[in-house]
Write a protein that holds these residues in place. Structure first.
Motif, PDB file in Angstrom:
ATOM      1  N   CYS A  22      15.617  -2.785  11.078  1.00  0.00           N
ATOM      2  CA  CYS A  22      15.178  -1.833  10.027  1.00  0.00           C
ATOM      3  C   CYS A  22      16.645  -1.338   9.200  1.00  0.00           C
ATOM      4  O   CYS A  22      17.117   0.175  10.924  1.00  0.00           O
ATOM      5  N   CYS A  77       9.542   2.033  10.133  1.00  0.00           N
ATOM      6  CA  CYS A  77      10.385   0.869  10.200  1.00  0.00           C
ATOM      7  C   CYS A  77       9.020  -0.129  11.277  1.00  0.00           C
ATOM      8  O   CYS A  77       8.705   0.234  11.953  1.00  0.00           O
ATOM      9  N   TYR A  79       9.431  -2.195  12.182  1.00  0.00           N
ATOM     10  CA  TYR A  79      10.147  -3.338  13.686  1.00  0.00           C
ATOM     11  C   TYR A  79      10.098  -2.163  15.034  1.00  0.00           C
ATOM     12  O   TYR A  79       9.732  -2.903  16.257  1.00  0.00           O
ATOM     13  N   HIS A 113      12.822   4.824   3.006  1.00  0.00           N
ATOM     14  CA  HIS A 113      11.027   4.913   3.727  1.00  0.00           C
ATOM     15  C   HIS A 113      11.097   6.336   3.572  1.00  0.00           C
ATOM     16  O   HIS A 113      11.220   7.221   4.395  1.00  0.00           O
ATOM     17  N   SER A 197      20.975   0.326  13.110  1.00  0.00           N
ATOM     18  CA  SER A 197      19.414  -0.375  12.237  1.00  0.00           C
ATOM     19  C   SER A 197      18.544   0.861  13.718  1.00  0.00           C
ATOM     20  O   SER A 197      18.458   1.345  14.380  1.00  0.00           O
TER      21      SER A 197
END
Length: 236
Positions: A22, A77, A79, A113, A197
């Motif tokens: 993310c 996130c 991921y 987010h 990320s």
């Protein structure tokens, strides 16, 4: 490990798997020049027992372990949740429970987010009472339930009860935004350490990014453990 601070060395990018990470589009997600981050860094200058306890609470492993793995993560996130579901337990079982590695969690909430900071704050407040990792697990396990909620508080309250914290004390910490300075300072440090990320893993001066399979992380961790042991032997 210094009070309030997970030390990050100058990072070298070992792997970047953008398709499984993310990131915040169009900007640096850990930008250090925002007023909020500057305010957070200023707040950390004064000792605060809550922040000291929260900082300690998000560290796990044998205190004599020379190798650190720092996980930079965003609770919202997908991921990060994927890595947690697929690789977190074998990583903990093989390296942390055996005393080979110390692990620390670094908050890296992304701007898109909206529930990333509330969930981070809730987990860190649980960490004040020594329940960070239990809360961390429950947040990721329930991500699909709360990710799109406009008010995530009912889920956070439920998790607090489930993991066994003193709920009134936890709620007082959460409602006061006591953890916000530490969360923002985490994001600033991670960005300066090379994180762009989530999830990202800082291992011996290297950054691995993305929901990396545990089998691909193992040789990197093993090589850093071996290096740290050689360095320890040379110093004796």
């Amino acid at each position: 490990m210094h009070r309030y601070t997970i030390k990050l060395s100058a990072a070298v990018f070992f792997s970047l798997i953008a398709a499984t990470a993310c990131s915040q589009p169009g900007s640096n997600p850990g930008a250090a020049d925002t007023p909020a981050t500057a305010q957070g860094a200023e707040a950390l200058k004064a000792p605060d027992p809550l922040l000291i306890a929260a900082d300690r609470g998000r560290i796990a492993g044998d205190s004599t372990a020379r190798t650190w793995v720092v996980i930079a993560s965003d609770f919202q996130c997908p991921y990060c949740r994927q890595w947690h579901a697929e690789s977190y337990k074998p990583f903990i079982d093989e390296y942390v429970r055996t005393g080979k590695v110390r692990v620390a969690f670094l908050n890296f909430p992304l701007g898109q987010h909206r529930n990333a900071i509330p969930t981070a704050s809730a987990a860190m407040c649980a960490g004040v009472q020594g329940k960070f990792w239990q809360y961390h697990d429950a947040v990721f396990e329930t991500q699909a339930k709360w990710s799109a909620m406009s008010d995530v508080r009912p889920v956070l309250d439920s998790i607090a009860q489930r993991v066994g914290v003193d709920v009134p004390q936890w709620a007082k910490c959460f409602e006061s935004d006591a953890m916000l300075p530490l969360i923002l300072a985490d994001r600033d440090r991670a960005s300066k350490g090379g994180v762009q990320s989530t999830p990202s893993f800082l291992i011996g001066g290297q950054v691995m990014a993305g929901a990396i399979p545990f089998a691909e992380m193992r040789p990197v961790i093993d090589s850093v453990i071996a290096r740290d042991r050689r360095a320890s032997g040379a110093q004796q």
